[in-house]
Scaffold this active site. Structure first.
Site, mmCIF file in Angstrom:
data_model
loop_
_atom_site.group_PDB
_atom_site.id
_atom_site.type_symbol
_atom_site.label_atom_id
_atom_site.label_comp_id
_atom_site.label_asym_id
_atom_site.label_seq_id
_atom_site.Cartn_x
_atom_site.Cartn_y
_atom_site.Cartn_z
ATOM 1 N N HIS A 17 0.896 -1.395 0.065
ATOM 2 C CA HIS A 17 0.004 -0.057 0.002
ATOM 3 C C HIS A 17 0.877 1.184 0.039
ATOM 4 O O HIS A 17 0.621 1.994 -0.762
ATOM 5 C CB HIS A 17 -0.971 0.072 1.424
ATOM 6 C CG HIS A 17 -1.699 -1.032 1.507
ATOM 7 N ND1 HIS A 17 -1.745 -1.665 2.850
ATOM 8 C CD2 HIS A 17 -2.813 -1.453 0.467
ATOM 9 C CE1 HIS A 17 -2.811 -2.768 2.408
ATOM 10 N NE2 HIS A 17 -3.287 -2.457 1.223
ATOM 11 N N LYS A 41 -17.343 -7.183 8.834
ATOM 12 C CA LYS A 41 -16.017 -7.661 8.852
ATOM 13 C C LYS A 41 -15.436 -7.519 10.080
ATOM 14 O O LYS A 41 -15.628 -6.636 10.910
ATOM 15 C CB LYS A 41 -15.026 -6.646 7.699
ATOM 16 C CG LYS A 41 -14.811 -7.697 6.458
ATOM 17 C CD LYS A 41 -13.723 -6.749 5.760
ATOM 18 C CE LYS A 41 -13.532 -7.294 4.464
ATOM 19 N NZ LYS A 41 -12.445 -6.501 3.705
ATOM 20 N N ARG A 90 -1.985 -6.497 -8.182
ATOM 21 C CA ARG A 90 -0.587 -7.431 -7.835
ATOM 22 C C ARG A 90 -0.467 -8.801 -8.868
ATOM 23 O O ARG A 90 0.240 -9.105 -9.369
ATOM 24 C CB ARG A 90 -0.918 -8.205 -6.498
ATOM 25 C CG ARG A 90 -0.391 -7.045 -5.402
ATOM 26 C CD ARG A 90 -0.766 -7.659 -4.081
ATOM 27 N NE ARG A 90 -2.387 -7.915 -3.873
ATOM 28 C CZ ARG A 90 -3.001 -7.754 -2.925
ATOM 29 N NH1 ARG A 90 -2.388 -8.325 -1.741
ATOM 30 N NH2 ARG A 90 -4.395 -7.697 -2.973
ATOM 31 N N SER A 127 -2.259 -7.737 3.491
ATOM 32 C CA SER A 127 -2.554 -7.646 4.811
ATOM 33 C C SER A 127 -2.631 -8.912 5.533
ATOM 34 O O SER A 127 -2.524 -8.980 6.665
ATOM 35 C CB SER A 127 -3.895 -6.537 4.913
ATOM 36 O OG SER A 127 -3.224 -5.253 4.507
HETATM 37 P P1 ADP Z 1 -9.422 -4.458 0.020
HETATM 38 O O1 ADP Z 1 -10.252 -4.864 1.498
HETATM 39 O O2 ADP Z 1 -10.201 -3.359 -0.451
HETATM 40 O O3 ADP Z 1 -9.086 -5.530 -0.419
HETATM 41 P P2 ADP Z 1 -6.922 -3.853 0.949
HETATM 42 O O4 ADP Z 1 -6.344 -3.117 2.144
HETATM 43 O O5 ADP Z 1 -6.580 -5.068 1.275
HETATM 44 O O6 ADP Z 1 -8.248 -3.537 0.945
HETATM 45 O O7 ADP Z 1 -6.358 -3.342 -0.252
HETATM 46 C C1 ADP Z 1 -6.359 -2.044 -0.765
HETATM 47 C C2 ADP Z 1 -5.969 -1.609 -2.173
HETATM 48 O O8 ADP Z 1 -4.433 -2.105 -2.072
HETATM 49 C C3 ADP Z 1 -6.426 -2.690 -3.186
HETATM 50 O O9 ADP Z 1 -6.397 -1.927 -4.390
HETATM 51 C C4 ADP Z 1 -5.195 -3.820 -3.519
HETATM 52 O O10 ADP Z 1 -4.986 -4.475 -4.593
HETATM 53 C C5 ADP Z 1 -3.962 -2.728 -3.139
HETATM 54 N N1 ADP Z 1 -2.883 -3.639 -2.643
HETATM 55 C C6 ADP Z 1 -2.680 -4.394 -1.526
HETATM 56 N N2 ADP Z 1 -1.629 -5.033 -1.289
HETATM 57 C C7 ADP Z 1 -0.870 -4.601 -2.440
HETATM 58 C C8 ADP Z 1 0.513 -4.786 -3.016
HETATM 59 N N3 ADP Z 1 1.274 -5.632 -2.287
HETATM 60 N N4 ADP Z 1 1.016 -4.026 -3.991
HETATM 61 C C9 ADP Z 1 0.047 -3.285 -4.587
HETATM 62 N N5 ADP Z 1 -1.335 -3.177 -4.433
HETATM 63 C C10 ADP Z 1 -1.619 -3.592 -3.147
#
Ligand code: ADP
Length: 153
Positions: A17, A41, A90, A127
């Site tokens: 992120h 959630k 990703r 995450s």
């Molecule tokens: P959600 O609950 O919407 O999936 P996340 O916090 O997991 O929320 O992810 C938010 C955004 O960050 C999404 O667009 C996800 O694809 C992107 N994201 C998560 N991890 C990575 C990463 N390692 N590299 C690039 N983008 C990421």
């Protein structure tokens, strides 16, 4: 003013992120990192902790704002003058998932979704994996910004 929203759960923010947000400030005048509130959630970190981790990570970047929101992302965009939704990609699974959301959002409002490809060095980070490492007392510090600190989870 080019304003983008980067919506997500950020439970917790990871270096993946972090990389997307850092690169996006070069493209937009303001980047709103928006933590979605979803009552159904279960989260490892409270809303306040998740927000604090992101705020601390970007305390020296005035273009980054951190907010929490309920409801549809497009409604937040309409109410706050946001024209772009930012998402990270990703892998093919992300693409398929994001494609459906982006098309749905386009049906709902004239807002563009902008995708940034993950950095090679952070492409494997999620995450959910970070939470697993934390739960099992592994060294999570290489996967998250320094602002993410776990007390005794
Ligand atoms: P959600 O609950 O919407 O999936 P996340 O916090 O997991 O929320 O992810 C938010 C955004 O960050 C999404 O667009 C996800 O694809 C992107 N994201 C998560 N991890 C990575 C990463 N390692 N590299 C690039 N983008 C990421």
């Amino acid at each position: 003013m080019k304003r983008a929203i980067f919506p997500g759960s950020f439970d917790p923010i990871t270096l993946g992120h972090y990389d997307i947000i850092q690169r996006s400030v070069k493209l937009f005048d303001e980047v709103i990192v928006a933590i979605g509130i979803n009552a159904d959630k279960k989260y490892m970190f409270s809303l306040e902790e998740r927000q604090q981790f992101i705020e601390d990570a970007f305390k020296d970047e005035p273009k980054v704002k951190v907010v929490t929101y309920k409801g549809l992302t497009v409604d937040f965009c309409k109410e706050n003058g946001v024209e772009f939704i930012l998402r990270g990609l990703r892998n093919p699974a992300d693409f398929e998932f994001e494609k459906a959301i982006a098309h749905t959002n386009r049906d709902l409002a004239p807002i563009e979704t902008v995708f940034l490809l993950t950095a090679a060095s952070t492409s494997y980070i999620s995450s959910s994996i970070v939470r697993d490492v934390i739960r099992n007392h592994g060294d999570y510090t290489k996967l998250v910004p320094n602002s993410v600190r776990v007390n005794s989870k």
